[in-house]
Design a protein around this motif. Structure first.
Motif, PDB file in Angstrom:
ATOM      1  N   SER A  37       1.127  -1.383  -1.342  1.00  0.00           N
ATOM      2  CA  SER A  37       0.032  -1.913  -0.516  1.00  0.00           C
ATOM      3  C   SER A  37       0.495  -2.770   0.651  1.00  0.00           C
ATOM      4  O   SER A  37      -0.310  -3.490   1.240  1.00  0.00           O
ATOM      5  N   GLY A  39       1.381  -1.716   3.461  1.00  0.00           N
ATOM      6  CA  GLY A  39       0.879  -1.133   4.710  1.00  0.00           C
ATOM      7  C   GLY A  39       1.798  -0.056   5.268  1.00  0.00           C
ATOM      8  O   GLY A  39       1.655   0.360   6.418  1.00  0.00           O
ATOM      9  N   LYS A  40       2.712   0.438   4.455  1.00  0.00           N
ATOM     10  CA  LYS A  40       3.710   1.419   4.943  1.00  0.00           C
ATOM     11  C   LYS A  40       3.037   2.717   5.384  1.00  0.00           C
ATOM     12  O   LYS A  40       3.318   3.253   6.454  1.00  0.00           O
ATOM     13  N   THR A  41       2.167   3.248   4.510  1.00  0.00           N
ATOM     14  CA  THR A  41       1.465   4.496   4.866  1.00  0.00           C
ATOM     15  C   THR A  41       0.552   4.265   6.071  1.00  0.00           C
ATOM     16  O   THR A  41       0.478   5.113   6.970  1.00  0.00           O
ATOM     17  N   THR A  42      -0.088   3.125   6.095  1.00  0.00           N
ATOM     18  CA  THR A  42      -0.968   2.803   7.231  1.00  0.00           C
ATOM     19  C   THR A  42      -0.174   2.799   8.532  1.00  0.00           C
ATOM     20  O   THR A  42      -0.616   3.337   9.552  1.00  0.00           O
ATOM     21  N   GLN A 192      10.022   4.099  -1.353  1.00  0.00           N
ATOM     22  CA  GLN A 192      10.028   3.164  -2.489  1.00  0.00           C
ATOM     23  C   GLN A 192      11.437   3.104  -3.089  1.00  0.00           C
ATOM     24  O   GLN A 192      11.795   2.138  -3.740  1.00  0.00           O
TER      25      GLN A 192
HETATM   26  P1  ATP Z   1       1.930   2.312  -1.390  1.00  0.00           P
HETATM   27  O1  ATP Z   1       3.397   2.125  -1.415  1.00  0.00           O
HETATM   28  O2  ATP Z   1       1.251   1.822  -2.643  1.00  0.00           O
HETATM   29  O3  ATP Z   1       1.486   3.669  -0.932  1.00  0.00           O
HETATM   30  P2  ATP Z   1       1.589   1.197   1.246  1.00  0.00           P
HETATM   31  O4  ATP Z   1       2.608   0.159   1.582  1.00  0.00           O
HETATM   32  O5  ATP Z   1       1.773   2.549   1.802  1.00  0.00           O
HETATM   33  O6  ATP Z   1       1.389   1.249  -0.297  1.00  0.00           O
HETATM   34  P3  ATP Z   1      -1.034   1.338   2.407  1.00  0.00           P
HETATM   35  O7  ATP Z   1      -1.418   2.550   1.625  1.00  0.00           O
HETATM   36  O8  ATP Z   1      -0.757   1.488   3.837  1.00  0.00           O
HETATM   37  O9  ATP Z   1       0.186   0.602   1.716  1.00  0.00           O
HETATM   38  O10 ATP Z   1      -2.197   0.265   2.211  1.00  0.00           O
HETATM   39  C1  ATP Z   1      -2.217  -0.991   2.907  1.00  0.00           C
HETATM   40  C2  ATP Z   1      -3.520  -1.728   2.588  1.00  0.00           C
HETATM   41  O11 ATP Z   1      -4.609  -1.017   3.162  1.00  0.00           O
HETATM   42  C3  ATP Z   1      -3.811  -1.839   1.109  1.00  0.00           C
HETATM   43  O12 ATP Z   1      -4.391  -3.087   0.864  1.00  0.00           O
HETATM   44  C4  ATP Z   1      -4.801  -0.709   0.848  1.00  0.00           C
HETATM   45  O13 ATP Z   1      -5.663  -1.048  -0.200  1.00  0.00           O
HETATM   46  C5  ATP Z   1      -5.559  -0.634   2.164  1.00  0.00           C
HETATM   47  N1  ATP Z   1      -6.003   0.742   2.443  1.00  0.00           N
HETATM   48  C6  ATP Z   1      -5.223   1.842   2.555  1.00  0.00           C
HETATM   49  N2  ATP Z   1      -5.958   2.937   2.848  1.00  0.00           N
HETATM   50  C7  ATP Z   1      -7.244   2.511   2.936  1.00  0.00           C
HETATM   51  C8  ATP Z   1      -8.486   3.164   3.230  1.00  0.00           C
HETATM   52  N3  ATP Z   1      -8.546   4.478   3.492  1.00  0.00           N
HETATM   53  N4  ATP Z   1      -9.601   2.394   3.230  1.00  0.00           N
HETATM   54  C9  ATP Z   1      -9.556   1.066   2.983  1.00  0.00           C
HETATM   55  N5  ATP Z   1      -8.419   0.400   2.709  1.00  0.00           N
HETATM   56  C10 ATP Z   1      -7.275   1.090   2.697  1.00  0.00           C
END
Ligand code: ATP
Length: 235
Positions: A37, A39-42, A192
């Motif tokens: 969470s 924000g990497k995917t974001t 990861q």
């Molecule tokens: P992971 O390793 O678990 O995939 P991450 O580092 O890729 O995590 P993200 O998926 O980018 O993290 O999420 C970043 C934040 O944005 C988190 O708090 C998540 O709950 C929120 N989030 C991600 N996608 C959405 C969405 N479609 N709608 C609302 N919130 C979102």
């Protein structure tokens, strides 16, 4: 080559990326690590145009990308391998790969690109006629990367390519990432699997709660005990 300046990404009112600035040089291999969470995917989806920033600027070779529709990103040379691969299970491997090369320039080089993908992933060559859904997880990941390469990108964005794969397949995956990078393609890798990612990276960024908390050469980051424990999962 890639310049992010004060990029902010929202989901409704929630902010997932906070005023983030980061740059990548031509042909660089940059790794982004961080807890769940973070924000990497974001971040990777913002760079790919899948979920554009609400503020800030994304420059790619000097061009502002933020206001372009997602399909233009591919034309400009940015290709995404999304988390979970997103293949068309009922279509053949060849059809999935060819979907990557629909833009004009890439279409003309389709057979050459297909040959390159098969050279990079020999296991894929034998499966071209099979429905993609019948392949193992590792082979499907190879097809997903191959599909992105068929677009002849200058920047390849990889979201957790090793997720759920057996350790020997993970090794193959990282070998392939090195090979892609050695062909002059810039790679932004979200992972990861921190230790393997830092092994292939030229530079790494640590993301937490939507902010970059450290960026530098992998050796520099690994030498910082607070980062090793808190973010890198290393003792
Ligand atoms: P992971 O390793 O678990 O995939 P991450 O580092 O890729 O995590 P993200 O998926 O980018 O993290 O999420 C970043 C934040 O944005 C988190 O708090 C998540 O709950 C929120 N989030 C991600 N996608 C959405 C969405 N479609 N709608 C609302 N919130 C979102």
């Amino acid at each position: 080559m890639l310049e992010l300046e004060s990029v902010r990404v929202n989901y409704g009112h929630a902010v997932a990326i906070w005023d983030l600035s980061l740059s990548m040089a031509r042909g660089e291999l940059l790794v982004v690590v961080g807890p769940n969470s973070a924000g990497k995917t974001t971040l990777i989806n913002a760079i790919a145009g899948v979920h554009p920033p609400s503020a800030g600027s994304v420059l790619f070779h000097g061009e502002e990308m933020r206001d372009l529709p997602a399909h233009r990103y591919c034309e400009r040379g940015i290709a995404l391998v999304p988390e979970g691969r997103k293949l068309f299970a009922g279509m053949s491997v060849r059809e999935n790969l060819e979907l990557g090369s629909y833009r004009r320039g890439a279409r003309q080089a389709r057979s050459e690109s297909l040959e390159k993908v098969c050279a990079l992933f020999p296991a894929v060559r034998d499966k071209l006629a099979q429905p993609a859904g019948t392949l193992s997880g590792g082979q499907q990941q190879m097809v997903a990367i191959g599909r992105a390469l068929m677009a002849q990108p200058r920047l390849l964005l990889l979201d957790e390519p090793s997720l759920g794969l057996a350790p020997t397949v993970v090794l193959d995956m990282f070998r392939a990432i090195r090979a892609i990078h050695s062909q002059g393609i810039a790679v932004l890798l979200v992972e990861q699997n921190v230790s393997m990612a830092l092994e292939v990276a030229q530079r790494a960024a640590v993301l937490e709660e939507g902010r970059i908390v450290a960026v530098g050469a992998p050796q520099e980051l690994m030498a910082r005990s607070e980062l090793r424990r808190a973010y890198l999962g290393l003792e």
